[in-house]
Design a protein around this motif. Structure first.
Motif, PDB file in Angstrom:
ATOM      1  N   ALA A   1      24.268 -12.900 -24.797  1.00 32.19           N
ATOM      2  CA  ALA A   1      25.522 -13.367 -25.109  1.00 32.19           C
ATOM      3  C   ALA A   1      25.214 -14.096 -26.606  1.00 32.19           C
ATOM      4  O   ALA A   1      25.902 -15.275 -26.907  1.00 32.19           O
ATOM      5  CB  ALA A   1      26.011 -14.509 -24.345  1.00 32.19           C
TER       6      ALA A   1
ATOM      7  N   THR B   1      31.050 -22.563 -22.622  1.00 32.31           N
ATOM      8  CA  THR B   1      30.255 -23.347 -21.807  1.00 32.31           C
ATOM      9  C   THR B   1      29.676 -24.740 -22.952  1.00 32.31           C
ATOM     10  O   THR B   1      29.241 -25.510 -22.445  1.00 32.31           O
ATOM     11  CB  THR B   1      29.173 -22.719 -21.404  1.00 32.31           C
ATOM     12  OG1 THR B   1      28.453 -21.982 -22.336  1.00 32.31           O
ATOM     13  CG2 THR B   1      29.426 -21.950 -20.228  1.00 32.31           C
TER      14      THR B   1
ATOM     15  N   LEU C   1      32.718 -21.695 -15.401  1.00 34.37           N
ATOM     16  CA  LEU C   1      33.476 -20.410 -16.141  1.00 34.37           C
ATOM     17  C   LEU C   1      34.307 -19.738 -15.225  1.00 34.37           C
ATOM     18  O   LEU C   1      35.130 -19.262 -15.546  1.00 34.37           O
ATOM     19  CB  LEU C   1      32.508 -19.607 -16.634  1.00 34.37           C
ATOM     20  CG  LEU C   1      31.590 -19.940 -17.785  1.00 34.37           C
ATOM     21  CD1 LEU C   1      30.739 -18.652 -18.420  1.00 34.37           C
ATOM     22  CD2 LEU C   1      32.732 -19.959 -19.100  1.00 34.37           C
TER      23      LEU C   1
ATOM     24  N   GLU D   1      29.984 -13.648 -25.283  1.00 35.82           N
ATOM     25  CA  GLU D   1      29.889 -14.460 -26.510  1.00 35.82           C
ATOM     26  C   GLU D   1      30.903 -15.564 -26.326  1.00 35.82           C
ATOM     27  O   GLU D   1      31.020 -16.519 -26.650  1.00 35.82           O
ATOM     28  CB  GLU D   1      30.129 -13.875 -27.599  1.00 35.82           C
ATOM     29  CG  GLU D   1      28.804 -12.900 -27.932  1.00 35.82           C
ATOM     30  CD  GLU D   1      28.951 -12.055 -29.353  1.00 35.82           C
ATOM     31  OE1 GLU D   1      29.453 -12.528 -30.211  1.00 35.82           O
ATOM     32  OE2 GLU D   1      28.856 -10.810 -29.175  1.00 35.82           O
TER      33      GLU D   1
ATOM     34  N   ASN E   1      30.611  -9.105 -24.410  1.00 32.43           N
ATOM     35  CA  ASN E   1      28.884  -9.587 -24.332  1.00 32.43           C
ATOM     36  C   ASN E   1      28.976 -11.118 -23.922  1.00 32.43           C
ATOM     37  O   ASN E   1      28.039 -11.588 -24.067  1.00 32.43           O
ATOM     38  CB  ASN E   1      28.518  -9.451 -25.834  1.00 32.43           C
ATOM     39  CG  ASN E   1      28.307  -8.118 -26.131  1.00 32.43           C
ATOM     40  OD1 ASN E   1      28.343  -7.481 -25.426  1.00 32.43           O
ATOM     41  ND2 ASN E   1      28.509  -8.048 -27.624  1.00 32.43           N
TER      42      ASN E   1
ATOM     43  N   ILE F   1      22.805 -23.183 -21.411  1.00 29.97           N
ATOM     44  CA  ILE F   1      22.953 -21.943 -20.544  1.00 29.97           C
ATOM     45  C   ILE F   1      22.311 -20.714 -21.199  1.00 29.97           C
ATOM     46  O   ILE F   1      22.612 -20.546 -22.389  1.00 29.97           O
ATOM     47  CB  ILE F   1      24.349 -21.818 -20.178  1.00 29.97           C
ATOM     48  CG1 ILE F   1      24.599 -22.697 -18.967  1.00 29.97           C
ATOM     49  CG2 ILE F   1      24.595 -20.228 -19.480  1.00 29.97           C
ATOM     50  CD1 ILE F   1      26.048 -23.391 -19.599  1.00 29.97           C
TER      51      ILE F   1
ATOM     52  N   ILE G   1      28.596 -23.588 -13.678  1.00 26.67           N
ATOM     53  CA  ILE G   1      28.503 -23.980 -15.033  1.00 26.67           C
ATOM     54  C   ILE G   1      30.295 -23.946 -15.605  1.00 26.67           C
ATOM     55  O   ILE G   1      30.611 -24.259 -16.847  1.00 26.67           O
ATOM     56  CB  ILE G   1      27.803 -23.111 -15.949  1.00 26.67           C
ATOM     57  CG1 ILE G   1      28.548 -21.806 -16.250  1.00 26.67           C
ATOM     58  CG2 ILE G   1      26.409 -23.232 -15.821  1.00 26.67           C
ATOM     59  CD1 ILE G   1      27.720 -20.862 -17.125  1.00 26.67           C
TER      60      ILE G   1
ATOM     61  N   ARG H   1      28.299 -18.856 -12.758  1.00 28.21           N
ATOM     62  CA  ARG H   1      29.508 -19.124 -13.255  1.00 28.21           C
ATOM     63  C   ARG H   1      30.356 -20.144 -12.810  1.00 28.21           C
ATOM     64  O   ARG H   1      31.046 -20.746 -13.310  1.00 28.21           O
ATOM     65  CB  ARG H   1      30.315 -17.613 -13.605  1.00 28.21           C
ATOM     66  CG  ARG H   1      29.802 -16.786 -14.366  1.00 28.21           C
ATOM     67  CD  ARG H   1      30.401 -15.262 -14.262  1.00 28.21           C
ATOM     68  NE  ARG H   1      31.804 -15.366 -15.028  1.00 28.21           N
ATOM     69  CZ  ARG H   1      31.854 -15.379 -16.251  1.00 28.21           C
ATOM     70  NH1 ARG H   1      30.968 -15.149 -17.180  1.00 28.21           N
ATOM     71  NH2 ARG H   1      33.193 -15.412 -16.507  1.00 28.21           N
TER      72      ARG H   1
ATOM     73  N   LYS I   1      29.903 -30.319 -19.268  1.00 30.29           N
ATOM     74  CA  LYS I   1      29.191 -29.023 -19.763  1.00 30.29           C
ATOM     75  C   LYS I   1      28.495 -29.363 -20.551  1.00 30.29           C
ATOM     76  O   LYS I   1      27.498 -28.462 -21.208  1.00 30.29           O
ATOM     77  CB  LYS I   1      30.515 -28.232 -20.397  1.00 30.29           C
ATOM     78  CG  LYS I   1      31.114 -27.519 -19.439  1.00 30.29           C
ATOM     79  CD  LYS I   1      32.074 -26.467 -20.002  1.00 30.29           C
ATOM     80  CE  LYS I   1      33.336 -26.189 -19.289  1.00 30.29           C
ATOM     81  NZ  LYS I   1      34.374 -25.537 -20.158  1.00 30.29           N
TER      82      LYS I   1
ATOM     83  N   PHE J   1      22.564 -16.768 -20.823  1.00 30.97           N
ATOM     84  CA  PHE J   1      23.370 -15.543 -20.090  1.00 30.97           C
ATOM     85  C   PHE J   1      22.381 -14.341 -19.756  1.00 30.97           C
ATOM     86  O   PHE J   1      21.356 -14.220 -20.400  1.00 30.97           O
ATOM     87  CB  PHE J   1      24.510 -15.251 -20.692  1.00 30.97           C
ATOM     88  CG  PHE J   1      25.701 -16.093 -20.760  1.00 30.97           C
ATOM     89  CD1 PHE J   1      26.518 -16.000 -19.724  1.00 30.97           C
ATOM     90  CD2 PHE J   1      25.727 -16.988 -21.836  1.00 30.97           C
ATOM     91  CE1 PHE J   1      27.569 -17.040 -19.870  1.00 30.97           C
ATOM     92  CE2 PHE J   1      26.802 -18.189 -21.630  1.00 30.97           C
ATOM     93  CZ  PHE J   1      27.667 -18.215 -20.581  1.00 30.97           C
TER      94      PHE J   1
END
Ligand code: ATP
Ligand code: MG
Lengths: 249, 380
Positions: A93, B253, A55, B247, B245, A87, A53, A50, A82, A89
């Motif tokens: 996701a 990203t 986040l 999302e 989740n 990515i 990337i 995280r 980015k 997850f």
């Protein structure tokens, strides 16, 4: 591309509140690497991802992409960096309100000028690469756990990113599918020159496809090794060898 | 703790051995469906001079996890007091399980940021989170305003299809509940008015009361509150689940703004649909007034109709519609705010939904008061 994309992590520390997950990480990922992030459960691999990337802002330190300090550049610069990343997850996701095809198509329709017909061809091709041909119209809730992971990889690959970051691709996959995924990762690297950062526990993957790695330790909360995992398993730190041989050494 | 040596009961006997040790012999049946002794009490019962504890189980008849859990805790207490435990005499299965339970030492992590705190700490934390809450609400508001600007400029990452879906979800699907509540409120208004107006012999003014009341205030208020419970909670739960989740992270990203993509369609849908629902609600309320007045209070249909038309002016409609828009925006704002702030658990989604309704109704009430005062001052 003239400059080789490589990632440099410098003095990185990540924390949740006052809880230091990992501190003083220093390592580099070279272009074309299949870079493995490994370590026991809960040691902070996902947290490191995280931070990589963008986040989660690290507590200390930073990440350089081709010499550009991710946490220092302006927001537009961060967006541009980015966009070079794809990515996957740990939990998939996938966007639950969109079908698989729409999930994979969304990055394409946002960032390319391709007509709808071309996009749907690319979507079918990407889904076929991960073994999900024919599932275009399915919603994520209609898939099994392993299928969701693969669909998520297809979405991560949608824009042919320079750097693909994958969190635990093979957990929950059957051995044959896991093997196919490893082959796919190697193929992406060889054919497109994609740099791949993969978090995995799968020994077969670590030793089979990884050519560079970092090992995070849960007890000391820092890295204890970096470099080729195949060398680490033979002559590296005893804790790394212990891990990579399932406790036999 | 003497227990009879019935093989259906547990037994525990402690006797000193030569050389400063203590022998603990466990027998009978040690299973989870029994009232087993507490290991910490047994450990506390050991004399301070004991340096070595030998556990035997020659009389043991039957055991399950209850037995192993007892021994695990006992061993941990003994270890803390520097007493060595000799497990040689225990069944092999028990020894193996004990070894496995001890293989990974207890992590000294604790529950971070939790635990029992005293009143002062809790008051302080609550005050701090309130102080942090306000700037966060403002920042979210600012982001929405910027996104609306992008939408107007045609640069928002916004899909028309999503807007239509939301419009269908928040508008037509809410007609049933809005009809029922508005009808009942219209009915209440008519009865309330009839009772008071009869005293001055001016029952025909029921029509004015119901028409102006519904169109200016109550239609919008009722619709706002219904939508807060129905749609505001749904927004928070949807966005909260997407947060759980990852999302939303996946959007970030990719450089796609979750505000543009998820929040804008919801806000625009409510700003457009709530005024329409308000209008509909007002008509249903007036219809209820008409039915009650003509059937119960002997007012003619035509009389009621002309009185209503005479009472209503365009400005009343504009007031009602503007209130509807504002309430819709408030509900959407509260729902999306709480959804985007949601934590990463099922519990957090529930809290987000609850909080969205509370915040929505609070904001509606505040705006209702402000706008009523404002319109009064402006003489509208
Ligand atoms: N949101 C959070 N708040 C507080 N602590 C967290 C949070 N997320 C993770 N942690 C803690 O940070 C540590 C690292 O978590 P992380 O998810 O990065 O582990 P991981 O290495 O990816 O584990 P796994 O192999 O099981 O996926 C864990 O000890 C976890 O308890
Ligand atoms: Mg993880």
């Amino acid at each position: 591309m003239t400059e080789a994309p490589h990632i440099e992590v410098r003095d990185l520390s990540m924390a949740y509140g006052s809880f230091m997950v990992q501190h003083d990480l220093n390592f580099t990922v070279n272009k074309g690497d299949i870079f493995v992030i490994m370590g026991g459960n809960g040691c902070g691999k996902t947290t490191l991802m995280r931070a990589l990337i963008g986040l989660q802002r690290p507590a200390v330190g930073t990440v350089f992409y081709d010499g550009e300090d991710f946490w220092q550049v302006a927001p537009e610069g961060q967006e541009r960096l980015k966009r070079r990343l794809g990515i996957m997850f740990q939990g998939g996701a996938l966007w639950s309100s969109l079908t698989l095809a729409e999930n994979v198509a969304l990055p394409l329709s946002e960032y390319t000028r391709l007509p709808a017909g071309r996009i749907s061809e690319i979507v079918s091709y990407k889904l076929a690469l991960v073994g999900l041909a024919g599932f275009e119209e399915f919603y994520p809730s209609e898939l099994s756990g392993g299928m969701k992971k693969r669909a998520s990889l297809a979405r991560a690959m949608a824009l042919d990113p320079d750097i693909l970051v994958i969190d635990e691709p093979s957990s929950g996959l059957d051995p044959l599918t896991a093997r196919r995924l490893d082959d796919l990762i190697v193929e992406l690297r060889d054919s497109l020159g994609t740099t791949i950062v993969v978090i995995t526990h799968e020994l077969a993957s670590i030793l089979g496809i990884g050519n560079n790695s970092v090992f995070l330790d849960a007890e000391t909360h820092t890295m204890i090794a970096t470099g080729d995992p195949r060398i680490a398993v033979q002559s590296g730190d005893p804790r790394v060898r212990h891990f990579l041989t399932r406790g036999a050494a | 703790m003497p227990q009879d040596h019935d093989r259906r009961q547990w037994s525990l006997a402690s006797s000193p051995m030569e050389g400063g040790g203590q022998e603990l012999s466990l027998g009978g049946r040690w299973c989870l469906d029994q009232d087993l002794p507490a290991a910490d009490e047994v450990a506390a019962g050991l004399g301070g001079e004991v340096r070595c504890l030998r556990v035997t189980s020659s009389e043991l008849a039957d055991w399950d996890s209850g037995f192993v859990a007892f021994l695990t805790v006992l061993c941990r207490h003994c270890a803390a007091r520097g007493i060595s435990v000799d497990q040689e005499a225990l069944p092999a299965g028990v020894r193996h399980l004990l070894t496995m339970a001890a293989a990974v030492p207890e992590q000294k992590v604790g529950r971070r940021g939790q635990g029992s705190e005293n009143l002062l700490v809790r008051v302080g934390t609550a005050a701090l989170s309130l102080a942090h809450g306000a700037p966060e609400m403002l920042r979210f508001l600012g982001e929405i305003v910027l996104a609306l600007g992008r939408l107007v400029a045609g640069r928002a990452q916004f899909r028309m299809g999503d807007l239509w879906l939301e419009i269908e979800e928040v508008g037509p699907r809410a007609l049933g509940i809005v009809s029922i509540i508005s009808f009942l409120v219209g009915l209440i208004l008519a009865y309330l008015g009839a009772d008071q107006l009869r005293m001055v012999g001016a029952q025909i003014f029921i029509a004015d009361l119901v028409a102006i009341g519904m169109v200016r205030e109550i239609g919008a208020l009722m619709t706002g509150i219904i939508i807060a419970g129905r749609t505001g909670a749904a927004f928070a739960a949807q966005l909260g689940t997407m947060q759980v989740n990852e999302e939303i992270d996946a959007f970030k990203t990719l450089g796609i703004s979750p505000i543009d993509f998820l929040v804008l369609p919801r806000i625009v849908a409510l700003i457009l649909m709530v005024p329409l629902l308000t209008l509909y609600s007002s008509f249903v309320g007036m219809l209820a007034g008409l039915i009650i007045s003509t059937t119960i209070f002997d007012i003619g249909v035509f009389e009621y109709y002309t009185e209503t038309v005479r009472a209503l002016e365009l400005k009343h409609f504009l007031v009602g519609l503007s209130k509807g828009s504002v309430y819709g925006a408030m509900v959407a704002y509260a729902g999306c705010l709480r959804g985007m702030q949601c934590g990463r658990s099922a519990e957090a989604v529930g809290e987000a939904a609850t909080s969205a309704v509370v915040t929505g109704i609070l904001l509606i009430t505040i705006m209702a008061s402000l706008m009523t005062i404002l319109y009064y001052q402006l003489g509208i």
